[in-house]
Structure formats: C-alpha cells, structure tokens
Design an enzyme around this catalytic site. Structure first.
Site, PDB file in Angstrom:
ATOM      1  N   ASP A 107       8.482-133.305   3.480  1.00  0.00           N
ATOM      2  CA  ASP A 107       8.833-132.428   3.869  1.00  0.00           C
ATOM      3  C   ASP A 107      10.087-132.598   4.538  1.00  0.00           C
ATOM      4  OD1 ASP A 107       9.932-130.107   4.919  1.00  0.00           O
ATOM      5  OD2 ASP A 107       7.539-129.142   5.060  1.00  0.00           O
TER       6      ASP A 107
ATOM      7  N   ASP B  67       3.787-120.225   6.723  1.00  0.00           N
ATOM      8  CA  ASP B  67       4.343-119.319   7.673  1.00  0.00           C
ATOM      9  C   ASP B  67       4.188-117.578   6.991  1.00  0.00           C
ATOM     10  OD1 ASP B  67       6.507-121.786   8.618  1.00  0.00           O
ATOM     11  OD2 ASP B  67       7.746-121.214   7.289  1.00  0.00           O
TER      12      ASP B  67
HETATM   13  C1  NOJ Z   1      11.043-123.379   7.838  1.00  0.00           C
HETATM   14  C2  NOJ Z   1       8.823-124.099   7.777  1.00  0.00           C
HETATM   15  O1  NOJ Z   1       8.371-123.671   7.312  1.00  0.00           O
HETATM   16  C3  NOJ Z   1       8.228-123.055   9.598  1.00  0.00           C
HETATM   17  O2  NOJ Z   1       6.861-123.996   9.244  1.00  0.00           O
HETATM   18  C4  NOJ Z   1       9.171-123.748  10.520  1.00  0.00           C
HETATM   19  O3  NOJ Z   1       8.911-123.426  11.566  1.00  0.00           O
HETATM   20  C5  NOJ Z   1      11.202-123.693  10.827  1.00  0.00           C
HETATM   21  N1  NOJ Z   1      11.022-124.111   9.535  1.00  0.00           N
HETATM   22  C6  NOJ Z   1      11.834-124.867  11.100  1.00  0.00           C
HETATM   23  O4  NOJ Z   1      11.711-125.947  10.879  1.00  0.00           O
END
Ligand code: NOJ
Length: 531
Positions: free
Chosen positions: A100, A328
């Site tokens: 990532d 998320d």
């Molecule tokens: C997207 C990520 O998937 C999420 O988990 C994160 O909180 C935000 N970007 C900020 O990096």
C-alpha cells in the site's frame, strides 16, 4: 494463444489487513511472520496476489495510513528482513505481493513534517500545505476532514494552519512541489527493487488540490443520514485535472521495472473513475471500481445495469476490475445477508475483470459490533456511528480461544460466531462458502473464458435473474444468478438444449442441465458450460 496476458489481469487479488490476519508473537496484533505462516492457506485457496494494507513505521493514529518512514517496516509487524522473506516465499508459491503506498499524506511524526513545522523558513515547509488563518483567526477555508471536523489544524508555534484531509496526525503533502514527487518516486523504486510487484495507491484522486483552495459548496443532496463530513461537495479538494500528470509520472516509475502493477483507490462515479486509466492507458492499470461495493440496491436489475454501464464506459483496451469488500466498508455478508453473499462471491469471481477478495469474505465474516469503549478507528471516534473497526476484526481460523489468530488478547474483539464460522470448519465442509470460493477460483484458473474471456449480458424473462456469457475461442460459459429469495424457472434454450453445471453456489449439484426448463433455487447461482 494470443498476446501475453499480465498476471494482474488473469489473477485474483486478496487483501490482507495485516493487524488482523495472523499474530505470530502473542501481542494480539497480526504481523508479517504470521502472514508467512499462512501462505500455504492462500496458495491452497487459489489467489494470485496479496495486497497488504500499510506495514510501515507509524504512530498508528490511522493504523498505518499515517506513515512515519516509507522505507521500513514497523516493529509491530516485524522487520525489513521479514518483508524480504515474505516477498521470496510469496513468489516461491507462485503469488505476487502488492504493498500500500500512501502518498497523499504522512504522519505528523514523519521527519519531513517535523522539519516543516520547525520554522516557516525550513526547506521542508513547502512539502506540506500551509496557510495563514482567516481574518477571524479560523481555518483558511471550509474544507472538512474525511474523518469529521475541519481539514485544517493550527500550528501555534508558527502561526499557520496545515491541511489534513484525514486526521490531524496525517498532514497532506504538497504535490505541487517537485521535491515531494521525486521523494515518493524514490520510495516506489525502493520497494520495486526489493521485488514488490505493485502498489495499491491510497486516495490517489485526492493527491492535488485546487491551487487557490476555494471553499467547497454545500451538497444540496446531503441528508443527516449521511456522514456529517460529506455535507460539502468535494469539488476543490479532489479529482483536479493536474492529478493525471502525477499518475503518469508514477506509471513511468512502475514501467522502469517489469510486470509491476499500479492500482488506484478511487471513489468516483464511473465516467470520472475511468479517466484514471489515462487517455493513452498510461496511468494506473486498475482504477479500483467500488461501484458494486457501494451499490445500495442489491437486485438483479441494478447489478446488471451497473455492469453494463461500466463495461460501456471502459476505454478501449482498459482492463476492468471488481471489489466487494475492503477495510473501509461494511462487510459484504452484513450488507446483503449470508445467502446473498454467496451469490455475490459467484458474481465477483465470474465477472470480466480482476477481482479483489477482502480477507474473511471467503468465510462470510460479518461486521462485529464494537463496544463504545473499544472503538479505536479515528473515524469511529470523530464521527460516531461511522467507525470501521467492525470490518477489521481478526481472521477466524479455528474454534480455539484466540480463533487461531492469536494466543494473546486480540487488538479488536473476535466475532461472536468464530467457533462456528472459521477456516478449519469450512475447509471440511463440502458446501461451505470457503469451498465455493476455492472452486470458483479453480474454475477461473482452468477456464480462460472466465479469467480473461469476453462478457455479454443475456436477456432473461425473469427480472430477478442476472445472466451473462463468458467466452473465449473455445468455451462458452453461461452464468445465471437468482437474486431473489424465491425459486425461479427459466427457459434458456436459445443457448442450446443442454448444458453442464460446473458449479452451483449451493455446492450441491453438478452435471447436465436442461436449458429449456431450468430451475434456480432462492439465491442460487450456476456456472454452466454450453455444449
Ligand atoms: C483510504 C484508506 O483505505 C483508509 O483506511 C484511510 O483511513 C484513508 N485512505 C487515509 O489514508
């Protein structure tokens, strides 16, 4: 055989949230040695690439999405040696490893930001986005953090505000500064040179902001049922035209190495999403397509409309992709229910395009209710009710005390159902979702029609059935998905008198099928080889 097909087109990606996959040292948090221990499982399952959410040194304000050092591994997860070993062993098992990349922001504890906030004159000051207070002393504009509250925090020592589209501990980098760009490109080279096969790039569509930072307008469609931080239309803090130039530069870096992939995290409507392939297919290989994941209306016609819309919108030569879960969003089984989740898995693994499976979705893991005092997600803390902890709970390996995940106390509670829903049990069960997932992955590997073949919708007389053909030069597969909780009868004899069932989503029938009068049970899906 036609042209060479890259692995990221024919393969399936599996997302690991490292904190929750496998703990090897009893501290309750998953780690890299734990992932190495579980590689045999992933190979057995039949996935082709692993994407790990961030493993870099971090104060963990956003569980690793706040990076304090881009070229190392947080001791909580292990060491750089462990990462090298993971790359080697993943490759030895015929799989790829995707990391990532979090280029929009760093941690406020990253040395770049520590420098930047030291004085206004510091050479790193311009690596971040600083503005004077508004005349009333408040933030420079009305932008909101995705986690809730203003997107600006005052740095009292230097008297200016810095921008953070997420947590105050995640200051946004200034991508208008060429030094920032080069620094992140060097980070990419560092990992590519170690053998990493690609990056999933965090919030890539937010990297650059409107140069004048104007106020965002109110969203006329916002209702209190939506997140409070979504009450503004995000038109000046994301999806700016200049972002494409940056992504083209990133692509050039990836192309310095053979067969690497760039996947962009992008939550945008289809027409805007597909612009991230680049006008010459020179941006990300896969702009993540979350439209199925975000679909509210889980019915055959809505899914069919979405698939057709997406297929039509894809630029010539662009390769599609599909996602049903991530760290998320609420879990698939919680969004649609267990029965529909099985069908969803069949849909994901039979559509045209690279699928991504979120860890645990192969078991039907559900959102786990988190007691208020155990909420740790910054979004859950700032925007009550919108926390993401429920979809990040530990992987359910077996029915032992720590679910096979840990011998210690897990960092998030285990699901109440883990003794009934786990890998050990489902591996034994001929009809389990895990067995179905493995069977579908096996079919993708053995049938090019499924992994890289063409797609076409088949009209059906029944509105609750979504049917399509996947085909290549030699094979034609008919996929039939009954989205209803009632049985349905269908006549598909325009495709021949009989076909052969390769798999039913209920995992209890195979063999020949009369296409003139076929029956699908509630939420049943079939993959049928046409003769
Ligand atoms: C997207 C990520 O998937 C999420 O988990 C994160 O909180 C935000 N970007 C900020 O990096």
């Amino acid at each position: 055989m036609t042209n060479h097909i890259p692995w990221w087109q024919s393969g399936t990606i599996y997302q690991i949230y490292p904190r929750s996959f496998q703990d090897s040292n009893g501290d309750g948090v998953g780690d890299l040695p734990g992932i190495i221990q579980r590689l045999p499982y992933l190979q057995w399952l039949g996935v082709d690439a692993l994407w790990l959410s961030p493993i870099y040194p971090s104060p963990m304000a956003d569980f690793g999405y706040d990076v304090a050092d881009y070229t190392n591994v947080d001791p909580l997860f292990g060491s750089l040696d462990d990462l090298d070993q993971l790359v080697r062993e993943t490759h030895a098992r015929g799989m790829r490893l995707i990391l990532d990349l979090v280029p929009n922001h760093t941690s406020d504890e990253h040395p770049w930001f520590v420098q930047a906030r030291a004085t206004r004159e510091n050479p790193y000051r311009d690596w971040y986005i600083w503005r004077d207070p508004a005349p009333d002393g408040g933030p420079p504009n009305n932008w909101l953090s995705h986690f809730g509250g203003p997107a600006w925090t005052l740095d009292p020592a230097t008297g200016q505000y810095y921008l953070h589209l997420f947590d105050p501990k995640q200051p946004d980098l200034n991508w208008r500064n060429p030094e920032v760009r080069q620094a992140i490109y060097e980070v990419m080279r560092f990992w590519f040179a170690r053998g990493v096969d690609g990056f999933r790039i965090d919030v890539i569509w937010m990297l650059i902001k409107h140069p004048e930072l104007p106020d965002n307008p109110l969203d006329p469609d916002w209702t209190p049922a939506a997140k409070p931080q979504n009450r503004l239309q995000r038109i000046y803090d994301q999806h700016q035209p200049e972002v494409h130039e940056i992504i083209r530069e990133m692509r050039c870096v990836a192309d310095e190495f053979p067969e690497r992939v760039l996947i962009g995290e992008i939550y945008l409507p289809i027409e805007q999403l597909v612009s991230y392939y680049g006008s010459k297919l020179d941006e990300v290989h896969l702009p993540y397509n979350f439209n199925l994941l975000k679909l509210k209306d889980w019915h055959a016609s809505a899914v069919r409309d979405l698939v057709e819309h997406y297929e039509r919108a894809l630029p010539a030569g662009a390769w599609p992709n599909w996602v049903l879960g991530n760290h998320d969003q609420p879990r698939l089984a919680t969004r649609v229910g267990q029965a529909a989740a099985r069908l969803g898995q069949m849909l994901l693994l039979t559509l045209r395009g690279t699928p991504t499976i979120y860890y645990g979705d192969e078991l039907g893991m559900e959102n786990v209710p988190i007691p208020a005092e155990q909420i740790v997600d910054p979004q859950g803390i700032r925007a009550p009710g919108w926390g993401r902890d429920p979809e990040r709970t530990p992987m359910q390996w077996d029915d032992s005390l720590g679910a096979g995940f840990t011998t210690g106390i897990p960092w998030l509670p285990l699901a109440a159902d883990y003794a009934r829903r786990n890998v050990a049990l489902q591996r034994e069960g001929n009809r389990s979702l895990l067995t179905l997932t493995r069977r579908l992955l096996e079919l993708r590997r053995s049938h090019a029609a499924l992994s890289v073949g063409r797609y076409s919708t088949c009209p059906t007389a029944n509105q609750d059935v979504f049917a399509y053909l996947r085909s290549d030069g030699t094979t034609q597969l008919l996929v039939l998905l009954n989205f209803d909780s009632q049985p349905v009868s269908l006549d598909m004899s325009s495709h021949g008198a009989e076909g052969d069932i390769l798999v039913s989503s209920l995992m209890d029938r195979e063999g020949s099928l009369d296409l003139a009068s076929l029956n699908l049970r509630p939420h049943e899906g079939l993959v049928v080889a046409l003769r």
